[in-house]
Design a protein around this motif. Structure first.
Motif, PDB file in Angstrom:
ATOM      1  N   ASN A 170       6.649  -5.857 -12.806  1.00  0.00           N
ATOM      2  CA  ASN A 170       5.237  -5.637 -13.090  1.00  0.00           C
ATOM      3  C   ASN A 170       4.860  -6.132 -14.483  1.00  0.00           C
ATOM      4  N   ASP A 171       5.843  -6.330 -15.358  1.00  0.00           N
ATOM      5  CA  ASP A 171       5.526  -6.858 -16.684  1.00  0.00           C
ATOM      6  C   ASP A 171       5.888  -8.329 -16.807  1.00  0.00           C
TER       7      ASP A 171
ATOM      8  N   THR B 184      10.312  -2.480  -4.817  1.00  0.00           N
ATOM      9  CA  THR B 184      10.992  -1.266  -5.235  1.00  0.00           C
ATOM     10  C   THR B 184      10.139  -0.551  -6.277  1.00  0.00           C
ATOM     11  N   ARG B 185      10.330   0.757  -6.336  1.00  0.00           N
ATOM     12  CA  ARG B 185       9.616   1.565  -7.326  1.00  0.00           C
ATOM     13  C   ARG B 185      10.565   1.948  -8.449  1.00  0.00           C
TER      14      ARG B 185
ATOM     15  N   SER C 163       0.849  -1.191   0.000  1.00  0.00           N
ATOM     16  CA  SER C 163       0.000   0.000   0.000  1.00  0.00           C
ATOM     17  C   SER C 163       0.881   1.236   0.000  1.00  0.00           C
ATOM     18  N   GLY C 164       0.339   2.321  -0.519  1.00  0.00           N
ATOM     19  CA  GLY C 164       1.062   3.580  -0.509  1.00  0.00           C
ATOM     20  C   GLY C 164       1.713   3.933  -1.826  1.00  0.00           C
ATOM     21  N   SER C 165       2.007   2.962  -2.638  1.00  0.00           N
ATOM     22  CA  SER C 165       2.617   3.224  -3.939  1.00  0.00           C
ATOM     23  C   SER C 165       2.641   1.938  -4.746  1.00  0.00           C
ATOM     24  N   PHE C 166       2.589   2.079  -6.059  1.00  0.00           N
ATOM     25  CA  PHE C 166       2.742   0.910  -6.918  1.00  0.00           C
ATOM     26  C   PHE C 166       4.229   0.529  -6.967  1.00  0.00           C
ATOM     27  N   LEU C 167       4.479  -0.738  -6.796  1.00  0.00           N
ATOM     28  CA  LEU C 167       5.859  -1.228  -6.780  1.00  0.00           C
ATOM     29  C   LEU C 167       6.136  -1.995  -8.064  1.00  0.00           C
ATOM     30  N   ASN C 168       7.139  -1.562  -8.789  1.00  0.00           N
ATOM     31  CA  ASN C 168       7.422  -2.174 -10.078  1.00  0.00           C
ATOM     32  C   ASN C 168       8.044  -3.562  -9.947  1.00  0.00           C
ATOM     33  N   VAL C 169       8.865  -3.721  -8.952  1.00  0.00           N
ATOM     34  CA  VAL C 169       9.451  -5.039  -8.697  1.00  0.00           C
ATOM     35  C   VAL C 169       9.048  -5.462  -7.293  1.00  0.00           C
ATOM     36  N   MET C 170       8.512  -6.647  -7.196  1.00  0.00           N
ATOM     37  CA  MET C 170       8.163  -7.210  -5.897  1.00  0.00           C
ATOM     38  C   MET C 170       8.761  -8.596  -5.807  1.00  0.00           C
ATOM     39  N   GLY C 171       9.159  -8.956  -4.610  1.00  0.00           N
ATOM     40  CA  GLY C 171       9.784 -10.262  -4.489  1.00  0.00           C
ATOM     41  C   GLY C 171       9.772 -10.761  -3.071  1.00  0.00           C
ATOM     42  N   TRP C 172      10.356 -11.922  -2.928  1.00  0.00           N
ATOM     43  CA  TRP C 172      10.440 -12.602  -1.638  1.00  0.00           C
ATOM     44  C   TRP C 172      11.890 -12.926  -1.328  1.00  0.00           C
TER      45      TRP C 172
ATOM     46  N   MET D 119      14.823   3.544  -3.230  1.00  0.00           N
ATOM     47  CA  MET D 119      14.246   3.056  -1.976  1.00  0.00           C
ATOM     48  C   MET D 119      13.882   1.575  -2.109  1.00  0.00           C
ATOM     49  N   ILE D 120      14.141   0.843  -1.047  1.00  0.00           N
ATOM     50  CA  ILE D 120      13.763  -0.567  -0.963  1.00  0.00           C
ATOM     51  C   ILE D 120      12.829  -0.714   0.220  1.00  0.00           C
ATOM     52  N   TYR D 121      11.701  -1.315  -0.023  1.00  0.00           N
ATOM     53  CA  TYR D 121      10.686  -1.476   1.016  1.00  0.00           C
ATOM     54  C   TYR D 121      10.605  -2.939   1.433  1.00  0.00           C
ATOM     55  N   TRP D 122      10.456  -3.142   2.730  1.00  0.00           N
ATOM     56  CA  TRP D 122      10.394  -4.484   3.296  1.00  0.00           C
ATOM     57  C   TRP D 122       9.151  -4.643   4.164  1.00  0.00           C
TER      58      TRP D 122
END
Length: 115
Positions: free
Chosen positions: A51-52, A96-97, A25-34, A102-105
């Motif tokens: 995202n693609d 990440t956006r 939440s708060g922003s669209f993240l282009n790369v998401m991972g685990w 910035m890297i979000y966890w």
């Protein structure tokens, strides 16, 4: 403010399956991972997805884990099959956006695989 919230961890028997989810939440993240971190070990990439649809997997999970995402819901999933005791770890969602360093966890969710 970007927040990542994981869910889906727990205790699983070896050979079983589990599915993790992570909602951003708060922003669209282009790369998401685990990522995952086992006791006494460094945090390591498990899988990521752009995202693609471009995916990247750790060799140790190829053929067993599948990452997917729902861009409309800004959510990423990790389907884990044929789980092994060595998959036991705390699993963290990361995002990440585009055009940002910035890297979000997330706070992580624990997966314990019993033998």
């Amino acid at each position: 403010q970007v927040q990542l919230v994981e869910s889906g961890g727990g205790l699983v028997q070896a050979g079983g399956s589990a599915r993790l989810s992570c909602v951003a939440s708060g922003s669209f993240l282009n790369v998401m991972g685990w990522y995952r971190q086992a006791p006494g070990k460094q945090r390591e990439l498990v899988a990521s997805m752009t995202n693609d649809g471009i995916t990247n997997y750790a060799d140790s999970v190829k053929g067993r884990f599948t990452i997917s995402r729902d861009n409309a819901r800004n959510t990423v999933y990790l389907q884990m099959n044929s789980l092994k005791p060595e998959d036991t770890a705390k699993y963290y969602c990361q995002g990440t956006r585009r055009f940002s360093s910035m890297i979000y966890w997330g706070n992580g969710t624990l997966v314990t695989v019993s033998s």
